[in-house]
Design an enzyme around this catalytic site. Structure first.
Site, PDB file in Angstrom:
ATOM      1  N   ALA A  11       0.837  -1.201   0.000  1.00 50.93           N
ATOM      2  CA  ALA A  11       0.000   0.000   0.000  1.00 50.93           C
ATOM      3  C   ALA A  11       0.873   1.253   0.000  1.00 50.93           C
ATOM      4  O   ALA A  11       0.573   2.233  -0.709  1.00 50.93           O
ATOM      5  CB  ALA A  11      -0.919  -0.011   1.213  1.00 50.93           C
ATOM      6  N   GLU A  39       5.831  -9.129   1.425  1.00 51.59           N
ATOM      7  CA  GLU A  39       4.878  -9.309   2.521  1.00 51.59           C
ATOM      8  C   GLU A  39       3.656 -10.115   2.062  1.00 51.59           C
ATOM      9  O   GLU A  39       2.588 -10.015   2.644  1.00 51.59           O
ATOM     10  CB  GLU A  39       4.477  -7.953   3.116  1.00 51.59           C
ATOM     11  CG  GLU A  39       5.614  -7.320   3.906  1.00 51.59           C
ATOM     12  CD  GLU A  39       5.270  -6.030   4.633  1.00 51.59           C
ATOM     13  OE1 GLU A  39       5.940  -5.724   5.621  1.00 51.59           O
ATOM     14  OE2 GLU A  39       4.348  -5.326   4.188  1.00 51.59           O
ATOM     15  N   ASP A  67       9.832   2.416   0.753  1.00 53.82           N
ATOM     16  CA  ASP A  67       8.623   2.295  -0.080  1.00 53.82           C
ATOM     17  C   ASP A  67       8.472   3.521  -0.986  1.00 53.82           C
ATOM     18  O   ASP A  67       8.097   3.395  -2.157  1.00 53.82           O
ATOM     19  CB  ASP A  67       7.381   2.139   0.802  1.00 53.82           C
ATOM     20  CG  ASP A  67       7.463   0.880   1.659  1.00 53.82           C
ATOM     21  OD1 ASP A  67       8.057  -0.101   1.189  1.00 53.82           O
ATOM     22  OD2 ASP A  67       6.936   0.897   2.781  1.00 53.82           O
ATOM     23  N   ASN A 114      15.587   9.000  -4.679  1.00 53.60           N
ATOM     24  CA  ASN A 114      16.307   9.467  -3.483  1.00 53.60           C
ATOM     25  C   ASN A 114      15.684  10.759  -2.956  1.00 53.60           C
ATOM     26  O   ASN A 114      15.548  10.955  -1.746  1.00 53.60           O
ATOM     27  CB  ASN A 114      17.778   9.752  -3.815  1.00 53.60           C
ATOM     28  CG  ASN A 114      18.648   8.513  -3.679  1.00 53.60           C
ATOM     29  OD1 ASN A 114      18.186   7.466  -3.244  1.00 53.60           O
ATOM     30  ND2 ASN A 114      19.903   8.629  -4.073  1.00 53.60           N
ATOM     31  N   SER A 172      10.152  12.246   2.321  1.00 56.52           N
ATOM     32  CA  SER A 172       9.200  11.429   3.101  1.00 56.52           C
ATOM     33  C   SER A 172       9.596  11.260   4.569  1.00 56.52           C
ATOM     34  O   SER A 172       8.742  11.067   5.420  1.00 56.52           O
ATOM     35  CB  SER A 172       9.034  10.053   2.455  1.00 56.52           C
ATOM     36  OG  SER A 172      10.165   9.254   2.729  1.00 56.52           O
TER      37      SER A 172
HETATM   38  O1  RIB Z   1       8.145  -0.336   4.868  1.00 54.15           O
HETATM   39  C1  RIB Z   1       7.409   0.119   5.954  1.00 54.15           C
HETATM   40  C2  RIB Z   1       6.208  -0.738   6.182  1.00 54.15           C
HETATM   41  O2  RIB Z   1       6.620  -2.036   6.509  1.00 54.15           O
HETATM   42  C3  RIB Z   1       5.327  -0.259   7.311  1.00 54.15           C
HETATM   43  O3  RIB Z   1       4.343   0.632   6.881  1.00 54.15           O
HETATM   44  C4  RIB Z   1       4.771  -1.530   7.892  1.00 54.15           C
HETATM   45  O4  RIB Z   1       3.458  -1.780   7.514  1.00 54.15           O
HETATM   46  C5  RIB Z   1       5.751  -2.622   7.453  1.00 54.15           C
HETATM   47  O5  RIB Z   1       5.205  -3.757   7.010  1.00 54.15           O
END
Ligand code: RIB
Length: 296
Positions: free
Chosen positions: A42, A142, A246, A270, A276
């Site tokens: 997300a 994940e 992310d 970068n 962020s």
């Molecule tokens: O990369 C950061 C994310 O990793 C967090 O928002 C958390 O949900 C973890 O899974």
């Protein structure tokens, strides 16, 4: 507008800020507590959407209150959620995060994210059509491994470039490297994936494909002739590094879909990551293109 598909986790982050870590059996007073939107999938989807990409997301949330909020957050960011499934058998994914001096540690509990099994992916023609219409696909670690492998294989067969962010780290089946366009581990993930190998050796082996992010030291890759190190943008006051990786991945994908060189993509990513980390939470500080231009 560039079209991106993100296949990945959708979670709630429970974040505690603390000045120090408790010892075993000890109770200490924390500084703050926040509930934030998270999940590496997300987060990367939101990062890319904020930078102007048209983003579609595949994944799972639970049928609980958190799941509703997670879906709503994606929609509010303009992300397509028609293919996000709502499962009854597990609670929505979550992460318990401790932030200390701007740095974080994360315990991830997959919950509904683990319900996005290999059977869920491309179970109908619409999903396959969705993939075929995309300019790029992003995936992280994940989700169940079999789902990731099927996605990478299908994307390769349909000639859709894949950015694979191997976080959290897992051993990579060697033959998968061939089907990946970009692999973006951080230093810790790199060590776990390629034990005993040096970064310089491996980036040379996989030029313009393996990009290792190095936190405040920027990112490194090999362009086929030489090693390129793109320095990070210096930030005076780091608030929270959660989601910086992310943001890097989402931004990298946007720049790549716009036809930029790998080096330009890393520079852009970068900058996005540097912005962020100046706000708390994974998604709160993710910049728009205008904010990146201002940084220049
Ligand atoms: O990369 C950061 C994310 O990793 C967090 O928002 C958390 O949900 C973890 O899974």
């Amino acid at each position: 507008m560039s079209k991106l598909l993100v296949v990945g986790s959708i979670s709630t982050d429970f974040v505690v800020e603390t000045k120090r870590e408790p010892k075993v059996g000890e109770t200490i007073f924390g500084e703050t507590f926040q509930t934030n939107f998270g999940g590496k999938g997300a987060n990367q989807a939101v990062a890319a959407a904020k930078l102007g990409a048209e983003v579609e997301m595949f994944g799972s949330v639970g049928s609980d209150e958190f799941g509703k909020r997670l879906l709503n957050n994606l929609k509010c960011n303009g992300i397509g959620v028609d293919h996000v499934q709502i499962v009854k058998e597990s609670p929505s994914g979550s992460a318990v995060i401790t932030v200390m001096n701007g740095n974080n540690t994360i315990i991830y509990v997959a919950g509904a994210n683990d319900a996005y099994t290999v059977e869920c992916l491309f179970q109908n023609q619409q999903q396959l059509d969705m993939l075929k219409q995309r300019d790029m696909v992003i995936v992280q670690n994940e989700l169940p491994q079999a789902t990731i492998e099927k996605l990478i294989n299908q994307s390769y067969q349909n000639r859709i470039p894949v950015l694979y962010n191997p976080a959290p780290a897992r051993k990579l089946p060697e033959n998968l490297m061939e089907f990946i366009t970009f692999l973006t581990p951080n230093e810790t993930e790199f060590q776990e994936m390629f034990p005993g190998q040096s970064i310089s050796e491996m980036i040379k082996k996989y030029p313009n494909k393996l990009i290792v992010t190095l936190g405040q030291n920027g990112a490194q890759f090999h362009d086929g002739n030489k090693i390129i190190t793109v320095p990070a943008v210096e930030i005076e006051h780091v608030v929270d590094t959660t989601g910086a990786g992310d943001t890097f991945n989402g931004a990298f994908a946007v720049a790549y879909m716009e036809g930029r060189t790998v080096e330009e993509c890393v520079r852009f990513a970068n900058k996005a990551a540097a912005i962020s980390i100046q706000k708390p939470g994974a998604q709160n500080g993710m910049p728009t293109k205008e904010e990146i231009k201002k940084l220049l």
